[in-house]
Design a protein around this motif. Structure first.
Motif, PDB file in Angstrom:
ATOM      1  N   VAL A  72       4.272 -26.756 100.265  1.00  0.00           N
ATOM      2  CA  VAL A  72       3.537 -27.152 101.475  1.00  0.00           C
ATOM      3  C   VAL A  72       2.622 -26.026 101.933  1.00  0.00           C
ATOM      4  O   VAL A  72       1.464 -26.260 102.304  1.00  0.00           O
ATOM      5  CB  VAL A  72       4.549 -27.528 102.584  1.00  0.00           C
ATOM      6  CG1 VAL A  72       3.863 -27.541 103.943  1.00  0.00           C
ATOM      7  CG2 VAL A  72       5.162 -28.893 102.295  1.00  0.00           C
ATOM      8  N   LEU A  73       3.127 -24.810 101.887  1.00  0.00           N
ATOM      9  CA  LEU A  73       2.327 -23.670 102.325  1.00  0.00           C
ATOM     10  C   LEU A  73       1.202 -23.334 101.356  1.00  0.00           C
ATOM     11  O   LEU A  73       0.316 -22.540 101.697  1.00  0.00           O
ATOM     12  CB  LEU A  73       3.231 -22.448 102.506  1.00  0.00           C
ATOM     13  CG  LEU A  73       4.273 -22.566 103.620  1.00  0.00           C
ATOM     14  CD1 LEU A  73       5.179 -21.347 103.638  1.00  0.00           C
ATOM     15  CD2 LEU A  73       3.597 -22.742 104.970  1.00  0.00           C
ATOM     16  N   LEU A 120      -2.219 -26.975 109.742  1.00  0.00           N
ATOM     17  CA  LEU A 120      -1.396 -26.019 110.488  1.00  0.00           C
ATOM     18  C   LEU A 120      -2.263 -25.070 111.307  1.00  0.00           C
ATOM     19  O   LEU A 120      -1.953 -24.771 112.471  1.00  0.00           O
ATOM     20  CB  LEU A 120      -0.514 -25.230 109.522  1.00  0.00           C
ATOM     21  CG  LEU A 120       0.601 -26.013 108.818  1.00  0.00           C
ATOM     22  CD1 LEU A 120       1.260 -25.153 107.749  1.00  0.00           C
ATOM     23  CD2 LEU A 120       1.648 -26.482 109.825  1.00  0.00           C
ATOM     24  N   ARG A 121      -3.374 -24.613 110.710  1.00  0.00           N
ATOM     25  CA  ARG A 121      -4.267 -23.722 111.439  1.00  0.00           C
ATOM     26  C   ARG A 121      -4.886 -24.423 112.645  1.00  0.00           C
ATOM     27  O   ARG A 121      -4.962 -23.854 113.743  1.00  0.00           O
ATOM     28  CB  ARG A 121      -5.361 -23.209 110.498  1.00  0.00           C
ATOM     29  CG  ARG A 121      -6.265 -22.158 111.145  1.00  0.00           C
ATOM     30  CD  ARG A 121      -7.376 -21.731 110.213  1.00  0.00           C
ATOM     31  NE  ARG A 121      -6.854 -21.150 108.984  1.00  0.00           N
ATOM     32  CZ  ARG A 121      -7.036 -21.661 107.771  1.00  0.00           C
ATOM     33  NH1 ARG A 121      -7.733 -22.777 107.626  1.00  0.00           N
ATOM     34  NH2 ARG A 121      -6.529 -21.067 106.710  1.00  0.00           N
ATOM     35  N   LEU A 122      -5.306 -25.674 112.457  1.00  0.00           N
ATOM     36  CA  LEU A 122      -5.878 -26.440 113.560  1.00  0.00           C
ATOM     37  C   LEU A 122      -4.846 -26.642 114.663  1.00  0.00           C
ATOM     38  O   LEU A 122      -5.169 -26.519 115.864  1.00  0.00           O
ATOM     39  CB  LEU A 122      -6.383 -27.794 113.056  1.00  0.00           C
ATOM     40  CG  LEU A 122      -6.917 -28.762 114.120  1.00  0.00           C
ATOM     41  CD1 LEU A 122      -8.137 -28.170 114.816  1.00  0.00           C
ATOM     42  CD2 LEU A 122      -7.249 -30.115 113.500  1.00  0.00           C
ATOM     43  N   THR A 123      -3.610 -26.930 114.279  1.00  0.00           N
ATOM     44  CA  THR A 123      -2.548 -27.136 115.267  1.00  0.00           C
ATOM     45  C   THR A 123      -2.330 -25.883 116.096  1.00  0.00           C
ATOM     46  O   THR A 123      -2.184 -25.949 117.326  1.00  0.00           O
ATOM     47  CB  THR A 123      -1.240 -27.527 114.557  1.00  0.00           C
ATOM     48  OG1 THR A 123      -1.451 -28.735 113.814  1.00  0.00           O
ATOM     49  CG2 THR A 123      -0.116 -27.743 115.561  1.00  0.00           C
ATOM     50  N   VAL A 124      -2.311 -24.727 115.452  1.00  0.00           N
ATOM     51  CA  VAL A 124      -2.100 -23.469 116.164  1.00  0.00           C
ATOM     52  C   VAL A 124      -3.262 -23.188 117.119  1.00  0.00           C
ATOM     53  O   VAL A 124      -3.052 -22.814 118.279  1.00  0.00           O
ATOM     54  CB  VAL A 124      -1.917 -22.312 115.169  1.00  0.00           C
ATOM     55  CG1 VAL A 124      -1.912 -20.967 115.896  1.00  0.00           C
ATOM     56  CG2 VAL A 124      -0.625 -22.480 114.384  1.00  0.00           C
ATOM     57  N   LEU A 164       0.351 -35.109 112.433  1.00  0.00           N
ATOM     58  CA  LEU A 164      -0.230 -36.209 111.658  1.00  0.00           C
ATOM     59  C   LEU A 164       0.049 -36.032 110.174  1.00  0.00           C
ATOM     60  O   LEU A 164       0.173 -37.022 109.433  1.00  0.00           O
ATOM     61  CB  LEU A 164      -1.738 -36.286 111.913  1.00  0.00           C
ATOM     62  CG  LEU A 164      -2.156 -36.542 113.362  1.00  0.00           C
ATOM     63  CD1 LEU A 164      -3.674 -36.598 113.477  1.00  0.00           C
ATOM     64  CD2 LEU A 164      -1.529 -37.817 113.889  1.00  0.00           C
ATOM     65  N   VAL A 165       0.156 -34.793 109.719  1.00  0.00           N
ATOM     66  CA  VAL A 165       0.540 -34.535 108.327  1.00  0.00           C
ATOM     67  C   VAL A 165       1.958 -35.054 108.064  1.00  0.00           C
ATOM     68  O   VAL A 165       2.229 -35.626 107.011  1.00  0.00           O
ATOM     69  CB  VAL A 165       0.452 -33.033 107.997  1.00  0.00           C
ATOM     70  CG1 VAL A 165       1.125 -32.725 106.660  1.00  0.00           C
ATOM     71  CG2 VAL A 165      -0.999 -32.590 107.957  1.00  0.00           C
ATOM     72  N   TYR A 213       9.463 -33.463 105.713  1.00  0.00           N
ATOM     73  CA  TYR A 213      10.551 -32.648 106.267  1.00  0.00           C
ATOM     74  C   TYR A 213      10.133 -31.183 106.392  1.00  0.00           C
ATOM     75  O   TYR A 213      10.453 -30.506 107.378  1.00  0.00           O
ATOM     76  CB  TYR A 213      11.790 -32.747 105.380  1.00  0.00           C
ATOM     77  CG  TYR A 213      12.441 -34.101 105.352  1.00  0.00           C
ATOM     78  CD1 TYR A 213      12.556 -34.865 106.513  1.00  0.00           C
ATOM     79  CD2 TYR A 213      12.941 -34.633 104.163  1.00  0.00           C
ATOM     80  CE1 TYR A 213      13.153 -36.116 106.482  1.00  0.00           C
ATOM     81  CE2 TYR A 213      13.542 -35.878 104.128  1.00  0.00           C
ATOM     82  CZ  TYR A 213      13.641 -36.615 105.284  1.00  0.00           C
ATOM     83  OH  TYR A 213      14.233 -37.849 105.258  1.00  0.00           O
ATOM     84  N   ALA A 214       9.404 -30.685 105.399  1.00  0.00           N
ATOM     85  CA  ALA A 214       9.017 -29.270 105.401  1.00  0.00           C
ATOM     86  C   ALA A 214       8.068 -28.955 106.553  1.00  0.00           C
ATOM     87  O   ALA A 214       8.240 -27.951 107.262  1.00  0.00           O
ATOM     88  CB  ALA A 214       8.367 -28.905 104.069  1.00  0.00           C
ATOM     89  N   VAL A 215       7.063 -29.813 106.777  1.00  0.00           N
ATOM     90  CA  VAL A 215       6.122 -29.574 107.876  1.00  0.00           C
ATOM     91  C   VAL A 215       6.828 -29.717 109.223  1.00  0.00           C
ATOM     92  O   VAL A 215       6.615 -28.928 110.146  1.00  0.00           O
ATOM     93  CB  VAL A 215       4.924 -30.531 107.785  1.00  0.00           C
ATOM     94  CG1 VAL A 215       3.966 -30.299 108.954  1.00  0.00           C
ATOM     95  CG2 VAL A 215       4.183 -30.337 106.470  1.00  0.00           C
ATOM     96  N   ALA A 216       7.690 -30.736 109.333  1.00  0.00           N
ATOM     97  CA  ALA A 216       8.449 -30.913 110.570  1.00  0.00           C
ATOM     98  C   ALA A 216       9.359 -29.714 110.828  1.00  0.00           C
ATOM     99  O   ALA A 216       9.522 -29.281 111.975  1.00  0.00           O
ATOM    100  CB  ALA A 216       9.275 -32.189 110.490  1.00  0.00           C
TER     101      ALA A 216
END
Length: 262
Positions: free
Chosen positions: A39-40, A49-53, A221-222, A236-239
């Motif tokens: 995922v990373l 992830l960058r947009l979320t941060v 959303l991912v 699961y990994a992103v969550a």
């Protein structure tokens, strides 16, 4: 009776919070750390992830400045409509985030929104762009800083502030030297709650973002996209990443907060 209540509360929290979150962690590492590392390494997920941060940090900054100002207004001043304003602040807690997203589209939408055509004519796109995501996120997390700071302001009273002003301190100096240190931990905890809420926002963001991969798709959303595409380990990994950031913020604040203020 005391022990019975404790058992009921612990069981409730375990079934509602601890167990589901632990299952996310268990499923994330069921096949080893490879899924999380994968995922990373995914460029689209990294962008999300960058947009979320970025969105969460901007929303928290806006809500912190606005929240402290509104808290001072509600506690230190009397004015017509004060109760109405206090009630409106709690509106994001009672309205569905999907309704919030739709309302933002009606106001800032490019075709039929009240301000959308004028903004797009000036080269500013709100809906289906980062500004719309920030607006939606800031709206749903709006009350959290205010509801943490208001009780602290009510508790400390105005005696020290009045003494500072009587000695010649200006408004800014009084706030910086007297008020802000007194409400520091209320602000910090409100910021943490606002950050956790901002990182996990889904409904309003889904409506206003357009869910464009690599552009306006956030981490929540991912999670949906991965799960609906039968990539449950990726979901699961992103969550897990989102949950761990929120939990880490709360744990850090609880650890560094002075014992007398806990």
């Amino acid at each position: 009776m005391r022990w019975g209540l404790r058992v009921v509360v612990v069981a409730y929290l375990f079934l509602l919070v601890a167990w589901p979150v632990s299952l996310v962690a268990i499923n994330t590492f069921a096949d080893g750390p490879g899924v999380l590392l994968g995922v990373l390494a995914d460029p689209d997920i990294i962008v999300a992830l960058r947009l979320t941060v970025v969105v969460a940090l901007v929303a928290v900054l806006v809500n912190t400045v606005f929240g402290v100002g509104v808290s001072l207004l509600l506690v230190r001043y009397e004015f017509p409509g004060k109760r109405v304003l206090s009630a409106l602040i709690d509106l994001p807690l009672s309205v569905s985030p999907v309704v919030v997203g739709l309302a933002l589209v009606l106001v800032y939408g490019g075709r039929s929104g009240w301000f959308g055509p004028a903004l797009e004519g000036a080269g500013v796109q709100v809906i289906f762009a980062t500004p719309g995501i920030i607006l939606a996120t800031a709206f749903v997390a709006l009350p959290l800083v205010i509801r943490e700071v208001v009780p602290v302001l009510e508790e400390i009273g105005t005696e020290q502030e009045q003494a500072a002003r009587s000695l010649g301190a200006g408004a800014v100096q009084t706030f910086r030297r007297i008020t802000l240190p007194a409400i520091k931990w209320g602000v910090v905890y409100g910021v943490v709650l606002s950050l956790a809420r901002s990182l996990g926002e889904f409904g309003a963001v889904k409506v206003v973002s357009g869910n464009i991969s690599g552009s306006t798709r956030t981490a929540t959303l991912v999670v949906e996209e991965q799960y609906l595409n039968f990539n449950q380990p990726g979901a699961y990994a992103v969550a897990f990443l989102l949950a761990m950031v929120s939990v880490a913020c709360i744990v850090v604040v609880a650890a560094i907060r002075p014992r007398g203020n806990r």
